[in-house]
Design an enzyme around this catalytic site. Structure first.
Site, short mmCIF file in Angstrom:
data_model
loop_
_atom_site.label_atom_id
_atom_site.label_comp_id
_atom_site.label_asym_id
_atom_site.label_seq_id
_atom_site.Cartn_x
_atom_site.Cartn_y
_atom_site.Cartn_z
N TYR A 35 7.01 -5.98 19.61
CA TYR A 35 5.62 -6.40 19.81
C TYR A 35 5.05 -5.79 21.11
CZ TYR A 35 5.68 -10.31 16.35
OH TYR A 35 5.73 -11.08 15.21
N GLY A 36 5.96 -5.52 22.03
CA GLY A 36 5.55 -5.11 23.38
C GLY A 36 4.70 -3.87 23.44
N CYS A 42 11.32 -11.05 29.29
CA CYS A 42 11.32 -10.80 27.84
C CYS A 42 12.54 -11.52 27.29
CB CYS A 42 11.43 -9.30 27.58
SG CYS A 42 11.76 -8.88 25.85
N THR A 43 12.36 -12.26 26.20
CA THR A 43 13.47 -13.09 25.72
C THR A 43 14.63 -12.27 25.15
OG1 THR A 43 12.32 -13.38 23.60
CG2 THR A 43 12.00 -15.09 25.27
N HIS A 44 14.41 -11.00 24.93
CA HIS A 44 15.54 -10.15 24.49
C HIS A 44 16.51 -9.87 25.65
CE1 HIS A 44 13.11 -9.23 20.92
NE2 HIS A 44 14.14 -8.58 20.41
N GLU A 54 17.61 -4.79 19.21
CA GLU A 54 17.41 -5.08 17.78
C GLU A 54 18.46 -4.38 16.92
OE1 GLU A 54 15.15 -7.06 15.93
OE2 GLU A 54 14.80 -8.00 17.86
N ASP A 110 9.86 -15.20 17.26
CA ASP A 110 9.90 -14.06 18.18
C ASP A 110 9.72 -12.80 17.34
OD1 ASP A 110 10.36 -12.59 20.61
OD2 ASP A 110 12.39 -12.16 19.92
N SER A 111 9.50 -11.68 18.03
CA SER A 111 9.40 -10.40 17.33
C SER A 111 10.74 -10.01 16.71
CB SER A 111 8.98 -9.33 18.31
OG SER A 111 9.97 -9.22 19.32
N CYS A 136 8.72 -15.90 22.81
CA CYS A 136 8.41 -14.49 23.05
C CYS A 136 7.35 -14.43 24.15
CB CYS A 136 7.86 -13.89 21.76
SG CYS A 136 7.28 -12.20 21.91
N ASN A 137 7.69 -13.78 25.25
CA ASN A 137 6.73 -13.65 26.36
C ASN A 137 5.50 -12.85 25.94
OD1 ASN A 137 8.26 -14.38 29.20
ND2 ASN A 137 9.66 -13.67 27.65
N THR A 138 5.73 -11.81 25.14
CA THR A 138 4.62 -10.93 24.74
C THR A 138 3.63 -11.69 23.88
OG1 THR A 138 6.25 -9.14 24.72
CG2 THR A 138 4.11 -8.67 23.74
N1 DGL Z 1 11.10 -10.86 22.94
C1 DGL Z 1 9.76 -10.57 23.23
C2 DGL Z 1 9.33 -10.99 24.59
O1 DGL Z 1 9.81 -11.98 25.09
C3 DGL Z 1 9.12 -9.33 22.72
C4 DGL Z 1 9.86 -8.08 22.67
C5 DGL Z 1 9.12 -7.05 21.88
O2 DGL Z 1 9.02 -7.21 20.68
O3 DGL Z 1 8.62 -6.10 22.49
O4 DGL Z 1 8.47 -10.39 25.18
#
Ligand code: DGL
Length: 258
Positions: A43-44, A183-185, A151, A11-12, A74-76
């Protein structure tokens, strides 16, 4: 595939730990290697080609470490890079996408909300999915700033509450009955989100589905490890404090830098 090889996840940053938790709950015998590219989070906000390059780099590290399968936690990264990853590498991948389907299928108000990153919501893959659901209004909201706060381990600050209120109130006003965390966060914000949305709103994420999908694919490939006692190793290219906080006490866990 060698059954005793680890499952790799990336993941990011710390977000994919929400996926890791679901994965090891379902497959406690598996060894896992988790890569948190926190130095490059979020990453988004990045462009598609940058997300693809970072996903290649993470994948190569996990392959070098001997992983048998890679969960893109990570969805992104999934919505922007899964196609390119599958073309370039032989290793099997499990991707993660916002759980629109269960929300749409179970919604009675026929209005659902999705909170995700800019990168996910602007992706072609996501647009194709939305196009499948014509009878439901899908309210899309970018969670600007949320990943950076997570983060930093800043889950309960006034700033976080204000951002969540700004993003969720318009959805509530439109009478959503499902909120998809794309988003996994974001599963780490569930307690704060529950304080804002009415109890009639069901909050869903993709963690359990990803874990089941991984189990299914490993079963098909005859790659499930059978002995008990999975070992978990977490690699981060940033400070590991927040990661440690989110994982809690667990003597089976090891931290390393990369
Ligand atoms: N956790 C990530 C996701 O599921 C990315 C979050 C990010 O880095 O913007 O999209």
């Amino acid at each position: 595939m060698i059954k005793n090889q680890p499952i790799g996840l990336f993941d990011s940053g710390v977000g994919g730990l929400s996926i890791w938790k679901d994965l090891v709950r379902l497959l406690p015998m598996e060894d896992t290697i988790y890569l948190a590219d926190s130095k490059n989070a979020p990453y988004g906000q990045k462009r598609k080609h940058e997300i693809i390059e970072l996903s290649f780099k993470n994948t190569e590290l996990l392959i070098q470490m001997g992983c048998k399968i890679i969960v893109v936690a990570c969805n992104t990264a999934t919505t922007n890079a899964i196609k390119e990853l599958r073309i370039r590498y032989d290793i099997p991948f499990i991707g993660i996408e916002p759980a629109l389907k269960p929300a749409v299928n179970n919604s009675t108000t026929k209005v659902i909300g999705i909170l995700a990153t800019q990168g996910t919501l602007s992706s072609e893959l996501f647009a194709n999915r939305v196009a499948e659901y014509k009878n439901t209004k899908i309210i899309e909201q970018v969670g600007h700033g949320l990943v950076s706060l997570i983060e930093r381990g800043d889950l309960e600050s006034a700033e976080m509450t204000t951002l969540l209120e700004v993003y969720l109130q318009p959805m509530i006003a439109h009478n959503i009955d499902y909120l998809v965390l794309g988003c996994t966060h974001y599963p780490f914000l569930i307690n704060q989100i529950k304080k804002i949305v009415p109890a009639t709103v069901t909050i869903i994420d993709s963690g359990a589905a990803v874990a089941r999908q991984t189990q299914k694919l490993l079963t098909q490939l005859d790659g499930l490890k059978s002995e008990l006692g999975g070992k978990a190793t977490f690699f981060t290219n940033s400070d590991s404090t927040v990661m440690r906080q989110l994982l809690g006490d667990n003597s089976n866990i090891h931290f390393k830098d990369f």
